[in-house]
Design a protein around this motif. Structure first.
Motif, PDB file in Angstrom:
ATOM      1  N   SER A  95       1.233  -1.664   0.250  1.00  0.00           N
ATOM      2  CA  SER A  95      -0.255  -0.875   0.476  1.00  0.00           C
ATOM      3  C   SER A  95       1.101   1.053   0.732  1.00  0.00           C
ATOM      4  N   ASP A  96       1.670   1.762   0.781  1.00  0.00           N
ATOM      5  CA  ASP A  96       2.309   2.041   0.661  1.00  0.00           C
ATOM      6  C   ASP A  96       3.520   2.589  -0.197  1.00  0.00           C
ATOM      7  N   TYR A  97       3.942   1.003  -1.120  1.00  0.00           N
ATOM      8  CA  TYR A  97       4.449   1.706  -2.806  1.00  0.00           C
ATOM      9  C   TYR A  97       3.391   2.583  -3.589  1.00  0.00           C
ATOM     10  N   LEU A  98       2.166   2.256  -3.245  1.00  0.00           N
ATOM     11  CA  LEU A  98       1.238   2.415  -4.450  1.00  0.00           C
ATOM     12  C   LEU A  98       0.530   3.955  -4.179  1.00  0.00           C
ATOM     13  N   ASN A  99       1.003   4.403  -3.014  1.00  0.00           N
ATOM     14  CA  ASN A  99       0.677   6.200  -2.244  1.00  0.00           C
ATOM     15  C   ASN A  99       1.801   6.403  -2.838  1.00  0.00           C
ATOM     16  N   ASN A 100       3.101   5.576  -3.048  1.00  0.00           N
ATOM     17  CA  ASN A 100       4.427   6.291  -3.613  1.00  0.00           C
ATOM     18  C   ASN A 100       4.158   6.713  -4.902  1.00  0.00           C
ATOM     19  N   LYS A 101       3.026   6.181  -5.432  1.00  0.00           N
ATOM     20  CA  LYS A 101       3.429   6.539  -7.351  1.00  0.00           C
ATOM     21  C   LYS A 101       2.218   6.732  -7.621  1.00  0.00           C
ATOM     22  N   GLY A 102       1.263   7.250  -6.584  1.00  0.00           N
ATOM     23  CA  GLY A 102      -0.095   8.320  -6.867  1.00  0.00           C
ATOM     24  C   GLY A 102      -1.210   7.123  -6.331  1.00  0.00           C
ATOM     25  N   PHE A 103      -1.108   6.742  -6.526  1.00  0.00           N
ATOM     26  CA  PHE A 103      -2.789   5.536  -6.304  1.00  0.00           C
ATOM     27  C   PHE A 103      -3.006   5.775  -4.094  1.00  0.00           C
ATOM     28  N   TYR A 104      -4.397   6.253  -4.236  1.00  0.00           N
ATOM     29  CA  TYR A 104      -4.926   6.673  -2.839  1.00  0.00           C
ATOM     30  C   TYR A 104      -6.250   5.598  -2.409  1.00  0.00           C
ATOM     31  N   ASN A 105      -6.863   5.365  -3.811  1.00  0.00           N
ATOM     32  CA  ASN A 105      -8.319   5.228  -3.569  1.00  0.00           C
ATOM     33  C   ASN A 105      -8.628   3.876  -4.056  1.00  0.00           C
ATOM     34  N   PHE A 106      -8.329   3.400  -2.699  1.00  0.00           N
ATOM     35  CA  PHE A 106      -8.283   1.654  -2.182  1.00  0.00           C
ATOM     36  C   PHE A 106      -8.445   1.526  -1.654  1.00  0.00           C
ATOM     37  N   GLN A 107      -8.823   0.628  -0.815  1.00  0.00           N
ATOM     38  CA  GLN A 107      -8.380  -0.314   0.407  1.00  0.00           C
ATOM     39  C   GLN A 107      -8.558  -0.900   0.408  1.00  0.00           C
ATOM     40  N   ALA A 108      -7.233  -2.202   1.537  1.00  0.00           N
ATOM     41  CA  ALA A 108      -6.907  -2.966   1.736  1.00  0.00           C
ATOM     42  C   ALA A 108      -6.676  -3.772   2.845  1.00  0.00           C
ATOM     43  N   GLU A 109      -6.887  -4.844   2.748  1.00  0.00           N
ATOM     44  CA  GLU A 109      -7.534  -5.667   3.854  1.00  0.00           C
ATOM     45  C   GLU A 109      -6.687  -7.002   3.659  1.00  0.00           C
TER      46      GLU A 109
END
Length: 90
Positions: free
Chosen positions: A46-60
């Motif tokens: 999730s941190d990797y995706l946030n660093n790439k500009g992706f924030y609109n997801f739920q992780a479980e």
């Protein structure tokens, strides 16, 4: 007959294998994330995706499954492409 394996793997605090998670995006299997060191954890995805500009997801985390559910479905393919690179699948 004596118990040849008196210690269970679960009782042994030393890991014999790396932790591994099956990663899913919108219920589609993408690949495995292997945690090679104790400093790594599954939330690094999730941190990797946030660093790439992706924030609109739920992780479980569910057992050995890491599920990402996109809130904007049109970003799913972009996230999958990023995860292929991150997981070393390209």
């Amino acid at each position: 007959m004596p118990d040849l394996y008196p210690y269970s793997a679960e009782a042994d605090p030393i890991k014999n294998e790396h932790d591994s998670y099956n990663v899913y995006v919108n219920d589609n299997y993408i690949g495995n994330k292997i945690l090679f060191s104790q400093k790594e954890n599954i939330q690094d995805v999730s941190d990797y995706l946030n660093n790439k500009g992706f924030y609109n997801f739920q992780a479980e985390v569910e057992g050995d499954h890491y599920r990402l559910q996109m809130t904007e479905l049109d970003q799913g393919e972009l996230v999958i492409d990023e995860l292929h690179s991150y997981l070393g699948l390209h």
